[in-house]
Design a protein around this motif. Structure first.
Motif: not given
Length: 350
Positions: A65-81
């Protein structure tokens, strides 16, 4: 594969945690009477907490679950910068008030006996920071009550806020000296907001701003990010420590609290609910220590604390220190950069 150095760290941390575990003095001690705690300590630990197979499976599920959340974070980070500068501006103005005012109220109430542990009348037993640190148990330290009230009023008013943060750190160290090793249960979760206060100052609605002293006693800008990360690590360590020292090794206490509060189980046994809560607390704490998913993890913890407070019928002011510091983590995220302010008004420029 886990590196040998990590193995040594895990072994050392686990040994330290188990060695420092004694009769409950964490959150469980606020809601259970000493007699209940003593009786529960004699009850057998549920099998789910002693089965290596179940615990191993739970660890695997948590890691996935943590690895999935980290992968999602990497994908969404540019949209929130692009929100970063706006949030930094909000944090510099409104964030400090979200931290210092509830924390100040908490200190005033603790010093006047307004936040007692379960079974104790209000306004009778002044405590040091938290409900089970009763000053009546340590003769000669009664002066800490008015001192704590004064510190709380300074925080509410935003008077010499950064100094008040340093004084709060000293108060935690003093509490450790007065009450002994059991005070470590609370130390990280009070030192962390104290550090944040020294970084951010009083913010809006503060006497410091009226006196044009918003930058007074501010630490050098180049060390602020390191102290900000230190605060996150302390909060994360506090959650991991409490989860291991109490929920994992003394689950009967948590289960009793859930039963007293008639917590919805969604068809699951209370032991399973307790194990899930323990796993979530460990994962969230570890992510804060690592500086990953800081904003969503802080939101999850705030929601969890609020849900438990409502379910158990306790005042949210028991956790005002955590609400404030986690709100700052939500607004700012992983890194803190000191904003530039005008000397005349204290308003944020960038």
């Amino acid at each position: 594969m886990i590196l040998p150095s990590n193995n040594r760290f895990v072994f050392a941390f686990s040994t330290l945690t188990i060695a420092m575990t004694s009769r409950a003095h964490a959150h469980e001690a606020w809601l259970l009477t000493p007699a209940e705690i003593a009786a529960l300590a004699q009850e057998p630990i549920p099998a789910i907490f002693t089965s290596y197979g179940i615990l191993g499976l739970a660890a695997v599920v948590g890691c996935v679950a943590t690895m999935v959340a980290l992968l999602v974070e990497e994908r969404l980070r540019p949209h929130f910068q692009p929100l970063g500068p706006l949030l930094q501006s909000v944090a510099a103005n409104w964030g400090p008030a979200l931290l210092r005012i509830p924390l100040g109220v908490m200190l005033v109430l603790a010093g006047t006996g307004g936040l007692p542990r379960h079974g104790t009348a209000h306004w009778v037993e002044p405590t040091l920071l938290v409900p089970d640190m009763q000053l009546a148990l340590v003769p000669g330290w009664d002066w800490l009550a008015p001192f704590q009230i004064t510190l709380g009023l300074c925080l509410i008013a935003g008077l010499f806020t950064r100094v008040a943060g340093l004084v709060l750190m000293a108060l935690v160290v003093l509490g450790w000296s007065v009450f002994g090793i059991k005070f470590i249960d609370y130390a990280p979760h009070f030192v962390a907001p104290a550090i944040v206060l020294t970084l951010v100052g009083g913010g809006i609605w503060s006497v410091d701003r009226l006196l044009q002293a918003t930058d007074w006693c501010a630490p050098p800008a180049d060390i602020m990010p390191a102290f900000w990360r230190t605060a996150q690590i302390l909060v994360g360590f506090g959650f991991v420590y409490l989860a291991v020292a109490y929920k994992l090794t003394q689950p009967t206490l948590l289960i009793a609290i859930l039963q007293h509060g008639n917590l919805p189980t969604f068809g699951l046994p209370y032991a399973v609910i307790a194990l899930i809560m323990t796993g979530v607390e460990i994962i969230c704490g570890a992510l804060l220590i690592a500086g990953r998913l800081v904003r969503p993890v802080s939101v999850v913890i705030i929601l969890a604390i609020t849900f438990l407070a409502v379910t158990l019928g306790e005042t949210p002011l028991f956790h005002a220190n955590l609400y404030g510091v986690l709100a700052m983590f939500v607004i700012i995220g992983t890194r803190w950069h000191a904003p530039r302010t005008t000397i005349a008004t204290g308003k944020v420029l960038a």
